[in-house]
Scaffold this motif. Structure first.
Motif, short mmCIF file in Angstrom:
data_model
loop_
_atom_site.label_atom_id
_atom_site.label_comp_id
_atom_site.label_asym_id
_atom_site.label_seq_id
_atom_site.Cartn_x
_atom_site.Cartn_y
_atom_site.Cartn_z
N HIS A 68 54.39 -81.06 23.83
CA HIS A 68 53.63 -79.88 24.26
C HIS A 68 54.39 -79.02 25.28
N GLY A 69 54.91 -79.64 26.31
CA GLY A 69 55.57 -78.87 27.36
C GLY A 69 56.77 -78.10 26.84
N ILE A 70 57.55 -78.73 25.98
CA ILE A 70 58.75 -78.08 25.42
C ILE A 70 58.34 -76.91 24.54
N GLU A 72 55.61 -75.17 24.72
CA GLU A 72 55.03 -74.12 25.56
C GLU A 72 56.11 -73.30 26.25
N SER A 73 57.20 -73.95 26.60
CA SER A 73 58.25 -73.27 27.37
C SER A 73 59.27 -72.55 26.50
N ASP A 74 59.25 -72.82 25.20
CA ASP A 74 60.24 -72.21 24.30
C ASP A 74 59.52 -71.60 23.10
N SER A 75 59.26 -70.33 23.17
CA SER A 75 58.50 -69.64 22.12
C SER A 75 59.31 -69.44 20.85
N ARG A 79 55.72 -73.28 15.57
CA ARG A 79 54.50 -73.93 16.02
C ARG A 79 54.19 -75.09 15.07
#
Length: 236
Positions: A68-70, A72-75, A79
């Motif tokens: 999730h964190g990765i 969220e930080s890399d658009s 998805r």
């Protein structure tokens, strides 16, 4: 922005015989992003004799949370849509399968048995499709056309409103390309997936499959496949 969906991947870390770690999953996602893929269906194997649905979904949520964190930080990364590659099991039509569908849909990615198919199995698919209104997608049907009987039953099932998801590798390989193209033409709902498991022997390869479809079946056919994938993964 163009939507390109990989319908079949084993991208989630430590869920099955696919990605072995978060780092591997992220590396696979980066390769997919380089190919222009925007959406990835995380179709980890589901075997009814190994996990009940609640246990499977809890494991899947944990694997998704690890990424999730990765994400969220890399658009730039695709998805991920939670899903499952559901192995056929007896009386599956009597179970609630909604949580195994692509999240927010009734699209059920179904792996048929690696044996001679029976009339009862065809009847189960019919029930799932017509009576229970699942949008059934048969994954990598090219692997099951090893007998005349299975091919005949597959031709029977494509009369139903179901999809066929061919693997990109089957299009890339000369030995299986003809059959893969035949199956894509056979169905009203052709779909494509990489069935990627890792970065080596079964690496992301959707672009190669798309290139073959573009050359052999045309840009319009490929666009229709993309529309099918967008429709079957649309939430709500």
């Amino acid at each position: 922005m163009e939507t390109i969906t990989d319908m079949h991947t084993h991208i989630l870390p430590e869920m099955d015989d696919g990605s072995k770690s978060v780092d591997m999953s992220v590396a696979m996602l980066r390769k997919m992003a380089e190919m222009g893929i925007t959406t990835v269906c995380a179709t980890s194997h589901y075997y009814a004799d190994q996990n009940d649905t609640a246990t499977y979904c809890a494991r899947r949520s944990k694997a998704l949370e690890a990424l999730h964190g990765i994400l969220e930080s890399d658009s730039s990364l695709p998805r991920i849509r939670p899903a499952a590659e559901v192995a056929y099991f007896r009386h599956m039509e009597e179970h609630h399968l909604e949580r195994l569908c692509i999240e927010g849909t009734r699209t059920l990615m179904l792996e048929m048995p690696f044996t001679e198919w029976t009339d009862q199995q065809v009847e189960t698919v019919t029930t799932l499709s017509l009576d229970q209104h699942y949008q059934v997608v048969l994954v990598h049907p090219e692997r099951f056309c090893f007998s005349k009987g299975n091919r005949q039953k597959l031709e029977q099932m494509v009369e139903l409103p179901i999809g066929l998801q061919v693997n990109a590798g089957s299009l890339i390989s000369w030995s299986t390309r003809r059959l893969a193209l035949e199956l894509l033409r056979l169905t009203d709902t052709p779909l494509l997936g990489s069935d990627s498991h890792n970065l080596t022997s079964r690496a992301p390869n959707l672009k190669g499959g798309r290139d073959v479809i573009r050359r052999k079946l045309g840009e319009g056919f490929l666009a229709r496949m993309d529309e099918n994938a967008a429709r079957l993964t649309a939430q709500g």
